[in-house]
Design an enzyme around this catalytic site. Structure first.
Site, PDB file in Angstrom:
ATOM      1  CB  VAL A  54      42.280  41.376  52.275  1.00 37.02           C
ATOM      2  CG1 VAL A  54      42.329  42.133  52.927  1.00 37.02           C
ATOM      3  CG2 VAL A  54      40.555  40.627  51.817  1.00 37.02           C
ATOM      4  CG  ASN A  74      38.687  41.623  61.792  1.00 36.62           C
ATOM      5  OD1 ASN A  74      38.650  40.607  62.360  1.00 36.62           O
ATOM      6  ND2 ASN A  74      39.116  42.545  61.432  1.00 36.62           N
ATOM      7  CE1 TYR A 138      29.784  36.625  57.602  1.00 39.14           C
ATOM      8  CE2 TYR A 138      28.937  34.923  59.236  1.00 39.14           C
ATOM      9  CZ  TYR A 138      29.659  36.218  59.009  1.00 39.14           C
ATOM     10  OH  TYR A 138      30.740  36.722  60.335  1.00 39.14           O
ATOM     11  CE  LYS A 142      33.164  35.098  58.654  1.00 38.58           C
ATOM     12  NZ  LYS A 142      34.101  35.890  58.404  1.00 38.58           N
TER      13      LYS A 142
HETATM   14  P1  NAD Z   1      33.145  45.955  60.042  1.00 41.29           P
HETATM   15  O1  NAD Z   1      32.263  46.134  59.373  1.00 41.29           O
HETATM   16  O2  NAD Z   1      32.838  46.307  61.624  1.00 41.29           O
HETATM   17  O3  NAD Z   1      34.350  45.295  59.939  1.00 41.29           O
HETATM   18  C1  NAD Z   1      35.084  44.818  59.176  1.00 41.29           C
HETATM   19  C2  NAD Z   1      35.747  45.887  58.024  1.00 41.29           C
HETATM   20  O4  NAD Z   1      36.829  45.212  57.135  1.00 41.29           O
HETATM   21  C3  NAD Z   1      35.820  47.618  57.734  1.00 41.29           C
HETATM   22  O5  NAD Z   1      36.078  48.345  57.784  1.00 41.29           O
HETATM   23  C4  NAD Z   1      36.245  46.825  55.940  1.00 41.29           C
HETATM   24  O6  NAD Z   1      36.533  47.827  55.450  1.00 41.29           O
HETATM   25  C5  NAD Z   1      37.153  45.610  56.196  1.00 41.29           C
HETATM   26  N1  NAD Z   1      36.809  44.831  54.243  1.00 41.29           N
HETATM   27  C6  NAD Z   1      35.599  44.470  54.236  1.00 41.29           C
HETATM   28  N2  NAD Z   1      36.408  43.952  53.575  1.00 41.29           N
HETATM   29  C7  NAD Z   1      37.368  43.853  53.076  1.00 41.29           C
HETATM   30  C8  NAD Z   1      37.968  43.351  51.868  1.00 41.29           C
HETATM   31  N3  NAD Z   1      37.749  43.003  50.546  1.00 41.29           N
HETATM   32  N4  NAD Z   1      39.896  44.223  51.647  1.00 41.29           N
HETATM   33  C9  NAD Z   1      40.085  45.489  52.727  1.00 41.29           C
HETATM   34  N5  NAD Z   1      39.058  45.752  53.540  1.00 41.29           N
HETATM   35  C10 NAD Z   1      38.041  45.188  53.799  1.00 41.29           C
HETATM   36  O7  NAD Z   1      32.711  44.541  61.027  1.00 41.29           O
HETATM   37  P2  NAD Z   1      32.946  43.530  62.168  1.00 41.29           P
HETATM   38  O8  NAD Z   1      32.163  42.837  62.507  1.00 41.29           O
HETATM   39  O9  NAD Z   1      34.173  43.756  62.953  1.00 41.29           O
HETATM   40  O10 NAD Z   1      33.423  41.786  61.528  1.00 41.29           O
HETATM   41  C11 NAD Z   1      35.223  41.616  61.288  1.00 41.29           C
HETATM   42  C12 NAD Z   1      35.796  40.327  60.955  1.00 41.29           C
HETATM   43  O11 NAD Z   1      34.427  39.478  62.236  1.00 41.29           O
HETATM   44  C13 NAD Z   1      34.510  39.644  59.547  1.00 41.29           C
HETATM   45  O12 NAD Z   1      35.183  38.733  59.047  1.00 41.29           O
HETATM   46  C14 NAD Z   1      33.166  39.621  60.021  1.00 41.29           C
HETATM   47  O13 NAD Z   1      33.071  38.209  59.436  1.00 41.29           O
HETATM   48  C15 NAD Z   1      33.764  39.032  61.640  1.00 41.29           C
HETATM   49  N6  NAD Z   1      32.492  38.179  62.742  1.00 41.29           N
HETATM   50  C16 NAD Z   1      31.495  39.139  63.098  1.00 41.29           C
HETATM   51  C17 NAD Z   1      30.707  39.222  64.170  1.00 41.29           C
HETATM   52  C18 NAD Z   1      29.735  40.153  64.095  1.00 41.29           C
HETATM   53  O14 NAD Z   1      28.719  40.151  64.695  1.00 41.29           O
HETATM   54  N7  NAD Z   1      29.525  41.581  63.951  1.00 41.29           N
HETATM   55  C19 NAD Z   1      30.395  37.397  64.098  1.00 41.29           C
HETATM   56  C20 NAD Z   1      31.331  37.488  63.872  1.00 41.29           C
HETATM   57  C21 NAD Z   1      32.244  37.869  63.035  1.00 41.29           C
END
Ligand code: NAD
Length: 242
Positions: A54, A74, A138, A142
């Site tokens: 991305v 996302n 991080y 955010k």
């Molecule tokens: P995850 O690791 O399960 O999924 C993230 C996906 O993003 C993965 O499939 C990865 O391959 C893809 N990705 C990462 N960098 C990328 C890039 N540069 N280009 C294309 N694809 C990319 O994680 P998740 O927990 O589902 O995270 C989704 C979002 O939610 C993130 O932005 C994360 O910061 C946010 N988030 C997660 C949590 C948590 O506790 N899991 C809490 C708050 C926010």
């Protein structure tokens, strides 16, 4: 609906939910080609897969987003490290994916929606609201996403584009394995035990969320039920930020 980070966790759960709710077409972006293809295969709707990073401007230049009405910004990575020890390269790596990537996705979505309006949700984090030691890059990325969504809401309003962010607390997804200290704990104790113990420290509800619970909130913010909601940051964190 465009969804980035669609191969795993919150993105994948959102794709499943929107497909089940009757989305006409999903445009799914992730750099994990194998996981994306395996997962998308099972979705009961038309889908377009974009494999790539991305943060790559060319990806967005070449992406065909014709007819886009909804977007979930996302994709993101987890990261740790105290400020005093954080190499600039690591700071830039996190900001590049979590903020530059979000900016480029948002920009592409707003351009594609400019003539007919639409709704966008950006995945921020409770870490962008509450200060904790050891997560500066991080948390800063955010917090910036939350403000980016607010500015985008004001800029997009004249074109009937709504932009909101979500700030989840801990969610049970593979993202935690990207933080070496937590990956090590998961190897030793197993994922369930580690999520339980991390949740017991500061989350009043005493558990982390399932990705499906966050997907439901994203779908709600994208829906017409939230037709008058823009520029909001929707916190769902089991009480973590209280
Ligand atoms: P995850 O690791 O399960 O999924 C993230 C996906 O993003 C993965 O499939 C990865 O391959 C893809 N990705 C990462 N960098 C990328 C890039 N540069 N280009 C294309 N694809 C990319 O994680 P998740 O927990 O589902 O995270 C989704 C979002 O939610 C993130 O932005 C994360 O910061 C946010 N988030 C997660 C949590 C948590 O506790 N899991 C809490 C708050 C926010």
């Amino acid at each position: 609906c465009l969804i980035t980070g669609a191969a795993s966790g919150i993105g994948a759960a959102t794709a499943c939910l929107l497909a089940a709710q009757g989305a006409k077409k999903l445009i799914l972006v992730d750099f994990d080609e194998e996981k994306l293809a395996d997962f998308a295969f099972s979705l009961p709707c038309e889908r377009q897969l974009i494999v790539g990073d991305v943060t790559d401007e060319h990806l967005w230049h070449d992406a065909d987003l014709t007819g886009l009405t909804h977007a979930v910004v996302n994709a993101g990575i987890g990261a740790g490290g105290a400020i005093a020890d954080l190499p600039l390269a690591e700071w830039r790596r996190v900001l590049s994916i979590n903020l530059d990537g979000a900016f480029l996705t948002l920009q592409a979505a707003m351009r594609a929606m400019s003539s007919r309006g639409g709704a966008i949700v950006m995945t921020a984090s409770a870490a962008g609201l509450k200060a904790e030691p050891g997560i500066a890059a991080y948390a800063a990325s955010k917090a910036a996403v939350i403000q980016l969504a607010r500015v985008a809401a004001k800029e997009g309003a004249a074109a009937a584009i709504r932009v909101n962010s979500i700030a989840p607390g801990g969610v049970e997804t593979p993202i935690w394995r990207g933080i070496p200290a937590i990956a090590e704990m998961i190897e030793k104790e197993g994922e369930d035990a580690v999520f339980k113990s991390m949740a017991s420290i500061a989350t009043p509800l005493g558990r982390y969320a399932k990705p499906e619970e966050i997907a439901a909130q994203i779908a709600f913010l994208l829906s017409d039920s939230c037709g008058f909601v823009t520029g909001a940051c929707f916190v769902s964190d089991g009480g973590y930020t209280l």
